[in-house]
Scaffold this active site. Structure first.
Site, PDB file in Angstrom:
ATOM      1  N   HIS A  75    -109.794 -19.881  68.817  1.00  0.00           N
ATOM      2  CA  HIS A  75    -109.079 -21.111  68.444  1.00  0.00           C
ATOM      3  C   HIS A  75    -107.823 -21.235  69.312  1.00  0.00           C
ATOM      4  CE1 HIS A  75    -107.646 -24.050  65.130  1.00  0.00           C
ATOM      5  NE2 HIS A  75    -106.727 -24.063  66.085  1.00  0.00           N
ATOM      6  N   HIS A  77    -105.611 -24.148  72.254  1.00  0.00           N
ATOM      7  CA  HIS A  77    -105.406 -25.544  72.700  1.00  0.00           C
ATOM      8  C   HIS A  77    -104.911 -25.522  74.138  1.00  0.00           C
ATOM      9  CE1 HIS A  77    -105.657 -27.416  68.627  1.00  0.00           C
ATOM     10  NE2 HIS A  77    -105.278 -26.213  68.249  1.00  0.00           N
ATOM     11  N   HIS A 226    -109.747 -28.152  61.634  1.00  0.00           N
ATOM     12  CA  HIS A 226    -108.376 -27.787  61.293  1.00  0.00           C
ATOM     13  C   HIS A 226    -108.187 -28.282  59.859  1.00  0.00           C
ATOM     14  CE1 HIS A 226    -107.641 -27.389  65.605  1.00  0.00           C
ATOM     15  NE2 HIS A 226    -106.411 -26.978  65.377  1.00  0.00           N
ATOM     16  N   GLU A 229    -103.199 -27.448  57.058  1.00  0.00           N
ATOM     17  CA  GLU A 229    -102.105 -26.774  57.762  1.00  0.00           C
ATOM     18  C   GLU A 229    -100.784 -27.304  57.190  1.00  0.00           C
ATOM     19  OE1 GLU A 229    -102.327 -27.087  62.025  1.00  0.00           O
ATOM     20  OE2 GLU A 229    -100.646 -25.723  62.341  1.00  0.00           O
ATOM     21  N   ASP A 327    -104.174 -19.928  68.929  1.00  0.00           N
ATOM     22  CA  ASP A 327    -103.728 -21.295  68.682  1.00  0.00           C
ATOM     23  C   ASP A 327    -102.890 -21.797  69.851  1.00  0.00           C
ATOM     24  OD1 ASP A 327    -103.920 -23.590  67.205  1.00  0.00           O
ATOM     25  OD2 ASP A 327    -102.520 -23.012  65.635  1.00  0.00           O
ATOM     26  N   ASN A 328    -101.722 -22.375  69.595  1.00  0.00           N
ATOM     27  CA  ASN A 328    -100.975 -23.047  70.664  1.00  0.00           C
ATOM     28  C   ASN A 328    -100.107 -22.091  71.478  1.00  0.00           C
ATOM     29  OD1 ASN A 328    -101.445 -24.886  68.258  1.00  0.00           O
ATOM     30  ND2 ASN A 328    -101.008 -26.336  69.878  1.00  0.00           N
TER      31      ASN A 328
HETATM   32 ZN   LIG Z   1    -105.229 -25.416  66.335  1.00  0.00          ZN
END
Ligand SMILES: [Zn+2]
Length: 433
Positions: A75, A77, A226, A229, A327-328
């Site tokens: 996961h 981005h 997603h 969150e 993630d990011n």
């Molecule tokens: Zn994400």
């Protein structure tokens, strides 16, 4: 230390039980055993308990260093990555991230901009020892027409080094435009991608989810959500996704990310949701670094009181496949990060208590995400498998997880790779405000 020949023997290798399913050895209370490993023609030809039947002749003695299979990061981005210098998050909140990223995307995400930042991210991930990576791609019109072709080119360029997958990303409200969403599903299918949306508690959530499942079934796609969150107790879209999977009889893989609000809900509600998640066969990925950064961010500059992560222990205890991921990275959703899965594992150990005992948590960055991504042979060390592994300095969990391990050795197809992290200055010209 690792010969360029691609054929050699290693002795005194420290392997973890959860990552070496075929190894018969006396594992210690931390789950480790010393082993000898032979590599020939880029493959692992044998793994055996150290000294059984005898230590291999001419072997390189690793002195008990930990060796793990290359990582699987399910996961990320990488279309958003590294925009921070030109578009920071003004206040560190989720809404701040959403708005800043949306503005940057509309103004700056040309094919060249996306490609250069993606390549930077992939070089970092590769140097840290990642072998497979799934990225979400912002697919709000007209970005889908820009980012998906860039992704397909990147997948081709990186073939053999990082196995790349992509999932589309849009708020579930976007599914209301049925015709456009069907077009997107077709585009995703053409790219052999994964159908993904962000679920919110909109009044027509169930109807929209049914449509997402119908499109996934029609085009033969796996799903990636997603969900929840947020700290809002009322956010129960994880349960809604599980219910939709059950009543649609969905047979593909479903991965759900975040699920933060679950940790804020009453026990009985949690149990009901987890029952449904297990029954529906969903897998869950927690994003501990990003959750720690965004969740419980307080406008009045007071101190956060919760960690933001979901109930991973309770899920695993029920047999729900659980993973953690990056993630990011250096974008408004997370100001830091470098796609280093050892860092993610180290942080998860602290935030989520992956210790005392460690048990089989190392699977959360290796075999479990590999299965979710349908990658056979990824995430374990076994005789007959490709010799893709990471040699660390650490000889125990406390040594491994106390230092960055910047001097780790990454071996791909039997050979140590050149671990060159890209220089931030490479992106300077893209960061002019
Ligand atoms: Zn994400």
């Amino acid at each position: 230390m690792i010969p360029a020949s691609g054929s050699y023997r290693l002795s005194n290798v420290r392997l973890h039980r959860s990552l070496t399913p075929g190894l018969a050895a006396a594992f210690d209370s931390d789950g480790f055993a010393l082993a000898d490993m032979s590599v020939a023609d880029g493959k692992i030809s044998s793994i055996a308990a150290h000294g059984r039947p005898k230590a291999p002749v001419g072997a390189i003695d690793l002195g008990g260093r930990i060796v793990m299979p290359c990582f699987v990061d399910c996961h990320t981005h990488i279309d958003k990555g590294h925009i921070w210098p030109r578009k920071p998050n003004p206040d560190g909140t989720f809404m701040g991230a959403l708005n800043a990223t949306g503005a940057d995307r509309a103004a700056r995400w040309s094919a060249e901009d996306v490609a250069r930042r993606m390549d930077f991210s992939l070089r970092s991930a590769y140097a840290h020892g990642t072998k497979a990576l799934r990225t979400h791609l912002d697919s709000v019109a007209p970005q889908e027409e820009i980012s998906w072709p860039v992704f397909e080119t990147m997948r081709e360029i990186w073939h053999g080094r990082i196995e790349l997958q992509a999932a589309c990303l849009l708020g579930i409200e976007g599914v209301r435009d049925r015709k456009w969403f069907e077009g997107l599903a077709k585009r995703v299918a053409a790219a052999k991608g994964v159908l993904g949306v962000v679920t919110y508690m909109v009044p027509d959530l169930e109807e929209l989810l049914d449509h997402v499942f119908a499109q996934a079934i029609k085009h033969g796609l796996d799903l990636d959500f997603h969900a929840d969150e947020t700290d809002a107790v009322s956010a129960i879209s994880l349960k809604k996704i599980a219910e939709a999977a059950l009543w649609n009889g969905f047979e593909g893989n479903i991965l759900v990310g975040h699920c933060c609000s679950l940790a804020r809900q009453p026990d009985l509600d949690v149990l009901d949701t987890l029952d449904k998640v297990a029954k529906a066969g969903l897998a869950v990925v927690s994003l501990p670094m990003c959750n720690l950064y965004l969740q419980d961010r307080r406008a009045d500059q007071t101190t956060p009181r919760w960690r933001g992560v979901t109930l991973l222990h309770e899920m695993k205890a029920r047999g729900i496949p659980v993973a953690i991921a990056s993630d990011n990275t250096r974008d408004p959703f997370y100001a830091y990060g470098d796609l280093d899965m050892l860092e993610v594992y180290r942080m998860a150990t602290r935030i989520l208590h992956f210790d005392h005992p460690v048990g089989d948590w190392p699977k959360a960055v290796t075999e479990t995400p590999a299965k979710v991504m349908r990658l056979d042979g990824f995430g374990t060390l076994a005789a007959g498998g490709v010799a893709d592994f990471v040699v660390f300095k650490g000889r125990s969990w406390t040594e491994l997880l106390s230092r960055p391990e910047s001097d780790r050795i990454v071996v791909r197809v039997g050979r140590a790779i050149e671990r060159q992290l890209p220089d931030y200055a490479e992106l300077d010209e893209l960061m002019v405000k």
